[in-house]
Design a protein around this motif. Structure first.
Motif, PDB file in Angstrom:
ATOM      1  N   ALA A  68       0.808  -1.216   0.000  1.00  0.00           N
ATOM      2  CA  ALA A  68       0.000   0.000   0.000  1.00  0.00           C
ATOM      3  C   ALA A  68       0.850   1.280   0.000  1.00  0.00           C
ATOM      4  O   ALA A  68       0.623   2.188  -0.802  1.00  0.00           O
ATOM      5  N   LEU A  69       1.826   1.361   0.910  1.00  0.00           N
ATOM      6  CA  LEU A  69       2.612   2.588   1.007  1.00  0.00           C
ATOM      7  C   LEU A  69       3.509   2.812  -0.211  1.00  0.00           C
ATOM      8  O   LEU A  69       3.571   3.938  -0.733  1.00  0.00           O
ATOM      9  N   PRO A  70       4.224   1.782  -0.720  1.00  0.00           N
ATOM     10  CA  PRO A  70       4.960   2.007  -1.965  1.00  0.00           C
ATOM     11  C   PRO A  70       4.050   2.422  -3.121  1.00  0.00           C
ATOM     12  O   PRO A  70       4.423   3.270  -3.933  1.00  0.00           O
ATOM     13  N   LEU A  71       2.858   1.836  -3.179  1.00  0.00           N
ATOM     14  CA  LEU A  71       1.916   2.201  -4.234  1.00  0.00           C
ATOM     15  C   LEU A  71       1.481   3.656  -4.105  1.00  0.00           C
ATOM     16  O   LEU A  71       1.377   4.384  -5.095  1.00  0.00           O
ATOM     17  N   SER A  72       1.237   4.095  -2.864  1.00  0.00           N
ATOM     18  CA  SER A  72       0.796   5.482  -2.660  1.00  0.00           C
ATOM     19  C   SER A  72       1.876   6.477  -3.043  1.00  0.00           C
ATOM     20  O   SER A  72       1.581   7.577  -3.511  1.00  0.00           O
ATOM     21  N   ALA A  73       3.143   6.109  -2.846  1.00  0.00           N
ATOM     22  CA  ALA A  73       4.239   6.991  -3.253  1.00  0.00           C
ATOM     23  C   ALA A  73       4.309   7.101  -4.768  1.00  0.00           C
ATOM     24  O   ALA A  73       4.761   8.119  -5.315  1.00  0.00           O
ATOM     25  N   LEU A  74       3.849   6.072  -5.457  1.00  0.00           N
ATOM     26  CA  LEU A  74       3.865   6.071  -6.921  1.00  0.00           C
ATOM     27  C   LEU A  74       2.712   6.872  -7.521  1.00  0.00           C
ATOM     28  O   LEU A  74       2.818   7.398  -8.637  1.00  0.00           O
ATOM     29  N   LEU A  75       1.612   6.989  -6.790  1.00  0.00           N
ATOM     30  CA  LEU A  75       0.389   7.579  -7.338  1.00  0.00           C
ATOM     31  C   LEU A  75       0.568   8.982  -7.931  1.00  0.00           C
ATOM     32  O   LEU A  75       0.052   9.248  -9.022  1.00  0.00           O
ATOM     33  N   PRO A  76       1.248   9.926  -7.254  1.00  0.00           N
ATOM     34  CA  PRO A  76       1.352  11.261  -7.848  1.00  0.00           C
ATOM     35  C   PRO A  76       2.185  11.305  -9.118  1.00  0.00           C
ATOM     36  O   PRO A  76       2.171  12.313  -9.828  1.00  0.00           O
ATOM     37  N   LYS A  77       2.896  10.230  -9.429  1.00  0.00           N
ATOM     38  CA  LYS A  77       3.839  10.248 -10.551  1.00  0.00           C
ATOM     39  C   LYS A  77       3.301   9.563 -11.801  1.00  0.00           C
ATOM     40  O   LYS A  77       3.944   9.597 -12.843  1.00  0.00           O
ATOM     41  N   VAL A  78       2.142   8.916 -11.696  1.00  0.00           N
ATOM     42  CA  VAL A  78       1.627   8.151 -12.831  1.00  0.00           C
ATOM     43  C   VAL A  78       0.170   8.509 -13.089  1.00  0.00           C
ATOM     44  O   VAL A  78      -0.505   9.113 -12.247  1.00  0.00           O
ATOM     45  N   ASP A  79      -0.301   8.124 -14.243  1.00  0.00           N
ATOM     46  CA  ASP A  79      -1.713   8.278 -14.594  1.00  0.00           C
ATOM     47  C   ASP A  79      -2.493   7.150 -13.904  1.00  0.00           C
ATOM     48  O   ASP A  79      -2.233   5.966 -14.163  1.00  0.00           O
ATOM     49  N   PRO A  80      -3.425   7.472 -13.009  1.00  0.00           N
ATOM     50  CA  PRO A  80      -4.156   6.417 -12.296  1.00  0.00           C
ATOM     51  C   PRO A  80      -4.876   5.447 -13.219  1.00  0.00           C
ATOM     52  O   PRO A  80      -5.027   4.267 -12.875  1.00  0.00           O
ATOM     53  N   ARG A  81      -5.332   5.918 -14.381  1.00  0.00           N
ATOM     54  CA  ARG A  81      -6.035   5.025 -15.311  1.00  0.00           C
ATOM     55  C   ARG A  81      -5.121   3.898 -15.782  1.00  0.00           C
ATOM     56  O   ARG A  81      -5.510   2.736 -15.829  1.00  0.00           O
ATOM     57  N   LYS A  82      -3.895   4.269 -16.142  1.00  0.00           N
ATOM     58  CA  LYS A  82      -2.948   3.262 -16.627  1.00  0.00           C
ATOM     59  C   LYS A  82      -2.564   2.290 -15.517  1.00  0.00           C
ATOM     60  O   LYS A  82      -2.445   1.084 -15.744  1.00  0.00           O
ATOM     61  N   LEU A  83      -2.383   2.836 -14.303  1.00  0.00           N
ATOM     62  CA  LEU A  83      -2.038   1.982 -13.173  1.00  0.00           C
ATOM     63  C   LEU A  83      -3.165   0.997 -12.874  1.00  0.00           C
ATOM     64  O   LEU A  83      -2.924  -0.196 -12.636  1.00  0.00           O
ATOM     65  N   LEU A  84      -4.415   1.481 -12.883  1.00  0.00           N
ATOM     66  CA  LEU A  84      -5.554   0.599 -12.643  1.00  0.00           C
ATOM     67  C   LEU A  84      -5.624  -0.507 -13.697  1.00  0.00           C
ATOM     68  O   LEU A  84      -5.895  -1.668 -13.381  1.00  0.00           O
ATOM     69  N   THR A  85      -5.385  -0.134 -14.947  1.00  0.00           N
ATOM     70  CA  THR A  85      -5.443  -1.121 -16.022  1.00  0.00           C
ATOM     71  C   THR A  85      -4.406  -2.218 -15.808  1.00  0.00           C
ATOM     72  O   THR A  85      -4.699  -3.416 -15.953  1.00  0.00           O
ATOM     73  N   VAL A  86      -3.183  -1.837 -15.449  1.00  0.00           N
ATOM     74  CA  VAL A  86      -2.128  -2.816 -15.181  1.00  0.00           C
ATOM     75  C   VAL A  86      -2.531  -3.719 -14.014  1.00  0.00           C
ATOM     76  O   VAL A  86      -2.364  -4.948 -14.064  1.00  0.00           O
ATOM     77  N   MET A  87      -3.088  -3.124 -12.960  1.00  0.00           N
ATOM     78  CA  MET A  87      -3.472  -3.910 -11.790  1.00  0.00           C
ATOM     79  C   MET A  87      -4.568  -4.925 -12.134  1.00  0.00           C
ATOM     80  O   MET A  87      -4.534  -6.078 -11.682  1.00  0.00           O
ATOM     81  N   PHE A  88      -5.535  -4.512 -12.950  1.00  0.00           N
ATOM     82  CA  PHE A  88      -6.587  -5.450 -13.328  1.00  0.00           C
ATOM     83  C   PHE A  88      -6.033  -6.578 -14.202  1.00  0.00           C
ATOM     84  O   PHE A  88      -6.474  -7.732 -14.096  1.00  0.00           O
ATOM     85  N   MET A  89      -5.067  -6.266 -15.057  1.00  0.00           N
ATOM     86  CA  MET A  89      -4.445  -7.312 -15.871  1.00  0.00           C
ATOM     87  C   MET A  89      -3.715  -8.331 -14.977  1.00  0.00           C
ATOM     88  O   MET A  89      -3.784  -9.545 -15.215  1.00  0.00           O
ATOM     89  N   VAL A  90      -3.040  -7.812 -13.948  1.00  0.00           N
ATOM     90  CA  VAL A  90      -2.382  -8.708 -12.993  1.00  0.00           C
ATOM     91  C   VAL A  90      -3.422  -9.567 -12.277  1.00  0.00           C
ATOM     92  O   VAL A  90      -3.245 -10.787 -12.099  1.00  0.00           O
TER      93      VAL A  90
END
Length: 504
Positions: A366-388
């Protein structure tokens, strides 16, 4: 004619509040339609008057409340608010999970069968869904602080009442009422956290507060397991009521309102209060002659209807679908994973470690992911997570009883099936203006709770009809639908439009 124009230029550059850009108020400047005759005669007198006396109709300076909040660092005042929000989430999680541990004792006392206990758990989920939507909208209309206090008062008072229940029906009704408070606190807690955090730290702070829910759930399990033999289930209810009511006193004394909410409401006295709160928050004085503005105005703010205005309708429908299908998959996994593992041949005691593994992985990433959030497009991150998540579901369906593989995939499920909740809360904090933020959070959580009911209900049928392999592979269906909904969210660059962005 050149001299008056040069004299008036600075006044014309001042930003106007609530009006069209580039226009002047009648009487604020020399009339452009005044006849030429007599202007040259009055030029020196006019210039002297402007230089020596203030213009009575001069437009005030303005500052965007979001820019003020985003500036600076996380001061002690900001940390105090985030800390209180974390404690609120902690108690919410404690009360949510404690029923799972005291349920068998309640069932034994009242001679309730498993179907009756299903109603106890379902009543809580339904109450949480209604509370999230209702009190979320209340928080946007009347204030985060008031909504949080009402929510805590609800689940504190009705938890105390639960200690004196005399029938299964009373338990079910009280769990519904407790759920109203538990679900109702989360939207305003998350909104307040976001509105007291700087832009670079916003994702981290929201995630940290959100982790109070599983941390509280773990605490609830430990307390219930240790104290249930001593206090009994009625004593756990008493504890679950006394702690929130004690916290309510602390919140009344210490928890401030959101300056962003005050500015968006714009009632008498709100400007001065917002100015003082922003001063404490940032450590910088906001001058009295500066009017603080909210950049986005919503026609139907603080209401569900506001979420479906033309500019927000698309993102609201998309986020609703993501929440619904993601929570179907997540609760389908959480509620039935031990049973599926037992069916595959694992001992019951060891099967419980499946739930521990997926929750531990969720917290760890959770915490590493939250540090990544301001640096990426949430849509793309969500898409990758759903693929996983889809890959994990298929892998579990094929893994059989190869336990090292099974538990590795279960750990990955904490990221690919459960982790989306963290990104969704951050996405909402960026996609909606202050006037709709708690409403949108409550709406999303309420829709998600509906998915939780569906996921919890269909797991048994899937296991009975398709076996563990079919059950695991079925997880891929709602995940694929949620991924499709994510792809429908479009990004624009205009301020105030309802789109997810990487940072404020």
């Amino acid at each position: 004619m050149a001299a008056p124009a040069c004299t008036l230029a600075p006044a014309m550059s001042v930003h106007r509040i609530g009006g069209t850009s580039g226009r002047s108020r009648p009487g604020a400047f020399l009339s452009l339609t005044e006849p030429l005759h007599g202007q040259l005669h009055q030029r020196s007198a006019t210039s002297k008057t402007i230089e020596e006396s203030p213009m009575p109709n001069r437009l005030p300076l303005t500052r965007d409340v979001k820019e003020i909040i985003d500036a600076g660092s996380m001061t002690a005042g900001r940390w105090a608010v985030v800390g209180l929000c974390f404690v609120i989430a902690l108690l919410d999680g404690f009360d949510t999970q404690s029923i799972a541990f005291i349920g068998p004792a309640i069932a034994q006392d009242f001679k309730m069968n498993p179907a009756d206990m299903t109603w106890v758990i379902t009543a809580s989920i339904i109450g949480m869904a209604i509370g999230a939507i209702g009190l979320g909208s209340f928080g946007d209309r009347f204030g985060r602080r008031k909504a949080i206090m009402i929510a805590i008062a609800l689940f504190g008072a009705f938890s105390l009442a639960g200690a004196y229940a005399t029938s299964p029906t009373q338990i079910i009704v009280l769990r519904f009422l407790i759920g109203l408070g538990m679900g109702g606190a989360t939207p305003s807690v998350l909104a307040l956290t976001g509105e007291y955090s700087t832009a670079p730290k916003r994702g981290l702070m929201i995630t940290a507060v959100l982790l109070g829910l599983p941390a509280g759930a773990m605490l609830g399990g430990l307390i219930a397991a240790s104290w249930l033999p001593v206090l009994g289930w009625r004593g756990i209810f008493l504890l679950g009521g006394a702690l929130p009511l004690a916290l309510l006193v602390v919140i009344y004394a210490l928890l401030p309102e959101s300056p962003a909410f005050l500015v968006s409401r714009n009632k008498a006295g709100d400007q001065d209060l917002a100015r003082r709160l922003l001063g404490r928050m940032t450590g910088q004085i906001v001058p009295a002659d500066v009017q603080i503005i909210s950049p986005v105005q919503v026609e139907k703010g603080a209401s569900i209807a506001g979420l479906f205005e033309a500019r927000y309708r698309g993102v609201t429908l998309a986020i609703s679908a993501i929440y619904l299908f993601n929570w179907i998959a997540w609760f389908l996994l959480l509620q039935w994973l031990p049973t599926a593992l037992t069916t595959l041949g694992l001992e019951k005691a060891q099967a419980a470690y499946g739930t521990v593994t997926v929750n531990a992985a969720f917290i760890a990433m959770a915490l590493p992911l939250s540090a990544l959030l301001p640096k990426v497009d949430p849509r793309k991150l969500l898409t990758v997570m759903f693929m996983v998540g889809i890959a994990v579901a298929i892998g579990l369906g094929l893994a059989g009883d190869r336990w090292p593989v099974v538990f590795t995939l279960i750990a990955l499920a904490g990221f690919g099936i459960g982790g989306q909740q963290l990104v969704l809360n951050y996405l909402i904090a960026n996609a909606y203006p202050t006037q709709l933020r708690a409403t949108a959070t409550g709406w999303g959580i309420g829709i998600g709770r509906s998915g939780a009911i569906v996921g919890s209900a269909v797991g048994g049928q899937l296991l009975s009809g398709a076996g563990p392999s079919g059950y695991f592979m079925a997880l891929a269906i709602p995940l694929a639908l949620a991924a499709f909904a994510t792809l429908t969210v479009r990004r624009t660059s205009s301020e105030g439009t309802a789109v997810p962005v990487a940072s404020h």
